[in-house]
Design an enzyme around this catalytic site. Sequence first.
Site, PDB file in Angstrom:
ATOM      1  N   ASP A 171       0.832  -1.204   0.000  1.00 48.87           N
ATOM      2  CA  ASP A 171       0.000   0.000   0.000  1.00 48.87           C
ATOM      3  C   ASP A 171       0.862   1.248   0.000  1.00 48.87           C
ATOM      4  O   ASP A 171       0.547   2.237  -0.631  1.00 48.87           O
ATOM      5  CB  ASP A 171      -0.917   0.002   1.222  1.00 48.87           C
ATOM      6  CG  ASP A 171      -0.133  -0.101   2.534  1.00 48.87           C
ATOM      7  OD1 ASP A 171       0.895  -0.802   2.553  1.00 48.87           O
ATOM      8  OD2 ASP A 171      -0.551   0.507   3.525  1.00 48.87           O
TER       9      ASP A 171
ATOM     10  N   ARG B 289       5.991   4.066   5.865  1.00 48.94           N
ATOM     11  CA  ARG B 289       5.609   4.015   7.274  1.00 48.94           C
ATOM     12  C   ARG B 289       5.604   2.568   7.788  1.00 48.94           C
ATOM     13  O   ARG B 289       6.012   1.646   7.082  1.00 48.94           O
ATOM     14  CB  ARG B 289       4.254   4.683   7.483  1.00 48.94           C
ATOM     15  CG  ARG B 289       3.087   3.968   6.858  1.00 48.94           C
ATOM     16  CD  ARG B 289       1.824   4.815   6.958  1.00 48.94           C
ATOM     17  NE  ARG B 289       0.667   4.135   6.384  1.00 48.94           N
ATOM     18  CZ  ARG B 289      -0.338   4.756   5.769  1.00 48.94           C
ATOM     19  NH1 ARG B 289      -0.297   6.065   5.604  1.00 48.94           N
ATOM     20  NH2 ARG B 289      -1.367   4.082   5.300  1.00 48.94           N
ATOM     21  N   ASP B 290       5.128   2.372   8.995  1.00 48.07           N
ATOM     22  CA  ASP B 290       5.140   1.044   9.608  1.00 48.07           C
ATOM     23  C   ASP B 290       3.955   0.208   9.121  1.00 48.07           C
ATOM     24  O   ASP B 290       3.100  -0.206   9.890  1.00 48.07           O
ATOM     25  CB  ASP B 290       5.118   1.161  11.132  1.00 48.07           C
ATOM     26  CG  ASP B 290       3.938   1.990  11.637  1.00 48.07           C
ATOM     27  OD1 ASP B 290       3.240   2.612  10.801  1.00 48.07           O
ATOM     28  OD2 ASP B 290       3.711   2.006  12.858  1.00 48.07           O
ATOM     29  N   GLU B 291       3.953  -0.063   7.804  1.00 45.64           N
ATOM     30  CA  GLU B 291       2.864  -0.823   7.191  1.00 45.64           C
ATOM     31  C   GLU B 291       3.436  -1.657   6.044  1.00 45.64           C
ATOM     32  O   GLU B 291       3.800  -2.797   6.234  1.00 45.64           O
ATOM     33  CB  GLU B 291       1.759   0.130   6.716  1.00 45.64           C
ATOM     34  CG  GLU B 291       0.444  -0.559   6.461  1.00 45.64           C
ATOM     35  CD  GLU B 291      -0.722   0.431   6.432  1.00 45.64           C
ATOM     36  OE1 GLU B 291      -1.785   0.027   5.977  1.00 45.64           O
ATOM     37  OE2 GLU B 291      -0.543   1.578   6.873  1.00 45.64           O
TER      38      GLU B 291
ATOM     39  N   ASP C 147      -6.096  -2.136  -2.680  1.00 47.44           N
ATOM     40  CA  ASP C 147      -5.264  -1.320  -3.559  1.00 47.44           C
ATOM     41  C   ASP C 147      -4.910  -2.093  -4.824  1.00 47.44           C
ATOM     42  O   ASP C 147      -4.936  -1.568  -5.950  1.00 47.44           O
ATOM     43  CB  ASP C 147      -3.983  -0.910  -2.835  1.00 47.44           C
ATOM     44  CG  ASP C 147      -4.228  -0.190  -1.522  1.00 47.44           C
ATOM     45  OD1 ASP C 147      -4.948  -0.756  -0.681  1.00 47.44           O
ATOM     46  OD2 ASP C 147      -3.683   0.906  -1.324  1.00 47.44           O
TER      47      ASP C 147
ATOM     48  N   TRP D 162     -11.998  -5.461  -1.239  1.00 43.45           N
ATOM     49  CA  TRP D 162     -10.657  -5.932  -0.881  1.00 43.45           C
ATOM     50  C   TRP D 162     -10.560  -7.418  -1.230  1.00 43.45           C
ATOM     51  O   TRP D 162      -9.727  -7.826  -2.031  1.00 43.45           O
ATOM     52  CB  TRP D 162     -10.389  -5.662   0.608  1.00 43.45           C
ATOM     53  CG  TRP D 162      -9.816  -4.302   0.866  1.00 43.45           C
ATOM     54  CD1 TRP D 162      -8.554  -4.012   1.275  1.00 43.45           C
ATOM     55  CD2 TRP D 162     -10.475  -3.032   0.711  1.00 43.45           C
ATOM     56  NE1 TRP D 162      -8.380  -2.643   1.384  1.00 43.45           N
ATOM     57  CE2 TRP D 162      -9.547  -2.016   1.054  1.00 43.45           C
ATOM     58  CE3 TRP D 162     -11.754  -2.633   0.332  1.00 43.45           C
ATOM     59  CZ2 TRP D 162      -9.850  -0.664   1.010  1.00 43.45           C
ATOM     60  CZ3 TRP D 162     -12.071  -1.284   0.284  1.00 43.45           C
ATOM     61  CH2 TRP D 162     -11.121  -0.313   0.614  1.00 43.45           C
TER      62      TRP D 162
ATOM     63  N   GLU E 201      -1.892   9.069  -1.012  1.00 47.95           N
ATOM     64  CA  GLU E 201      -2.942   8.259  -0.405  1.00 47.95           C
ATOM     65  C   GLU E 201      -4.256   9.033  -0.316  1.00 47.95           C
ATOM     66  O   GLU E 201      -5.329   8.475  -0.512  1.00 47.95           O
ATOM     67  CB  GLU E 201      -2.501   7.828   0.999  1.00 47.95           C
ATOM     68  CG  GLU E 201      -3.520   6.986   1.735  1.00 47.95           C
ATOM     69  CD  GLU E 201      -3.006   6.520   3.092  1.00 47.95           C
ATOM     70  OE1 GLU E 201      -3.549   5.532   3.620  1.00 47.95           O
ATOM     71  OE2 GLU E 201      -2.060   7.141   3.622  1.00 47.95           O
TER      72      GLU E 201
END
Length: 905
Positions: free
Chosen positions: A482, A486-488, A495, A547, A759
């Site tokens: 995605d 960052r922490d992802e 997506d 999703w 985003e």
Amino acid sequence: MKKTIFLAFAFQCLTSFIFAQISVSGLLVENKVNPVGISEMYPRLSWQLQSSKRNVTQSAFEIRVSEDLNSLLRGANLIFHTGKIPSDQSVYVQFTGSTLKPGRKYYWQVRAWDQNDKMSKWSEPAFWVMGIMGPENWTAKWIESTVREPENRPSPIFRKEFTTNKKVKLAVAFITARGMYEAEINGKRVGDICLAPGWTSYNKRLQYQTYDVTNLLLDGKNAVGVTLGNGWYRGNIGFDGQKNFYGENLSLLFQMQIIYTDGSVENVISDGSWRSSTGPIQYSEIYHGETYDARLEKAGWTMPGYNDTDWENIRLANYPVINLVATKNEPVRKREVFKPVKILTTPTGEKVIDFGQNLVGWVKMKASGNAGNQISIFHSEVLDKDGNFYTESLRSAKQKNTFILKGEGVEEFEPRFTWQGFRFIKVEGYPGELKAENFTATALYSDMVLTGTFSCSDDLVNKLQQNIQWGQRGNFVDVPTDCPQRDERLGWTGDAQAFARTASFNFRVHSFFNKWMKDVAADQYPDGGVPFVVPDVLNNGQCSPGWGDVATIAPWAMYLAYGDKPLLESQYESMKKWVDYIRSVSQNNLWSPKFSFGDWLFYRPFDDNSGLSAVTDKNLIAQCFFAHSTQLLINAARVLGNDADAEAYEALLQEIKSAFLHEYATASGRLVSGTQTAYVLALHFDMLPENMRVQAAQRLVENIRAYDTHLTTGFLGTPYLCHVLSRFGYNDVAYDLLLQKSYPSWLYPVTMGATTIWERWDGIKPDGSFQTPSMNSFNHYAYGAIGDWLYRVVTGIDTDEEQPGYKAIRIKPQVSNKLTHAKATLETYYGKVSSAWERIGGRLNLNVEIPVNTTATVYVPATDASKVKESGRSITGHKDLELVGSEEGYVIVKVGSGLWQFSAN
């Protein structure tokens, strides 16, 4: 002399007479150029044909394969020889020769005959190398370090020496790890893959890589060394600081097959004879970065003769090999390199370097200093409105690399087991002045072939296209993440489904999605539900409309783009399970999911009390995707010959649509949610009967105009918005949305200096302030799905569902007076397709390129065939093309390969 010239001329004439006006090139094995590590016993071979003439097709082909290059060129000792096969197939021709052997190299050539039965020359030879081909062929053992790990968990290193006493013909290494790995043989890196073995659902599917290492071996003594990193396997991944998701211990599996010129074979394997220690990588995490202490380097440890007596013995681990699979997709590699465009000091005194492009990868640095000097590099996508370094949107991700010098001249630092998303870096502790020549940024992403280009007369749209492609580069890092900073950095399914079709235009993502969709199927819940993210490290048992539908949308998109029927077949049960899951949790054929992201990040005005927030009923969205996935399942069933399934699900589809009308539409066709997304989904997925569609399209346009010609859609409505407008006769409104520059719009971020897709529509607000820091990535590709409309509608390049993969091509541009020209190119497995139009005064020129061995139906924007010309000749009675007819606004012609130049008033 005259005799020599005459003979040369005669030979040239004879060659021209014998050989066709075609040549063969672009040889692929399982969609890749000279692949190393093929696991298919019967791999598929593809090639392209070139010709300067029009309407050229293949009438026959001949393939030959040998284990020896010289034998191949002589046509001797062949293990596979088709002879002349009458066929126009040039893509996915299956090898059907004798049994292929693990770790062996095979050379092949092809030649073809054109429609006049004239033969081409043999192609240049290509090759492939087989993988290990099954768990029974693994003799290596999993090994682990016995070195006691401190809290920072430094990277373990492993080494072994071995001897070759005979001349080596071929050496092939098979390597994987529970963690990440990087290998060297005799001090030289094995391959150029980064972040290996990539990310899969490790407990079910763990990839190994295959390398031809023949040129790395020395006569006599040799050494192999491997470094491991935490990676996705046991590093911090997902939310809440989660670690050790797949396991606690890093481990290595290494097997090298050496074939000598005398035919004998020897294996070098990971076993109890290896030794282990730690080296300079003292800390390595995907989110947080890497710490490298150069004082702890062990010089020469991957060379023979190194003294490892103070190293530890290894531990054998009892992990399975049954889940090991060959690498299907293109691995992650280093790609573009960027030099600093500016070095600046921020208002708060920070030393910052700007690379000019938001990219994903890492920074390579040179420095000189004293032993123990510590340099830290921090990474950020943006500066704040005051010009200071901004990291709040990274959440807990540190994105910090640290280099500790050993104090020996000019030293270089480059990470191995982490990566960052950034445009700017902040440098602390650098000894001396920051100079541009000491820093470079390297882009890192799956090594996909760039296949699509788009350009037009509007420079902002061209920048948008560039941003879309950079968003894809940055987020296609072995899985479709995605965001990359960052922490992802997770494989969010929503997506991926929204962008799949656009992705297939920009880059060749055939193998990329083939690999990832196998993990979607592997991580699918027993009841058929599909997780939010794949690989599923959230492990929450939930799924959401739009999703989970990646299970049907992505395989169908790949089938249309590449015509790969086996890929569709391999995903069919997953597609079916997803639709059956929705049916099982529905009441009266209405899906009211327990959880739904809805139309994620749809338009919310700055003042949410304004009443303009575009909220779409989540159950309405769910019902639309229920229908869409059912329709795609029906399509797949028809392609695969599963007629009984097709009929059963067609009956279900009618019930789904009837339930939709009863629950979400009035008798006049007004929907319970009057949003753009509601009408877009209802129209694009044909939820409304035909007599209701015109008024629904009108209501959509009224809504757009009520927002002063701005979109309000989120992740689920945006991909289809302009498609629906163009389909129902509102192409002018679609262009207005494309060209809108104020928020919310595609071009607003471009006007704010974006170099990737954001985003949020308003990641940076007009006053320079930021959106909510906890959810505000500046490299998030989903809204780049407008690219599909640019290719398929603006320039009109599309595939025929009856002959997918661009064997049959459709060119139907929807031109506008808002642009003076537009052009797109697409590299298909058959060759380049292009469509370019321009308006000059009252005249329209349409230039089209069609590859050899394909056909195209071209829709020329014109109302009268008698006023359409091709290369200056009237198309009426044109001998090279077929005039098919006309429909509203178009004259339709059918053409074969070649360059075509149409013009019309």
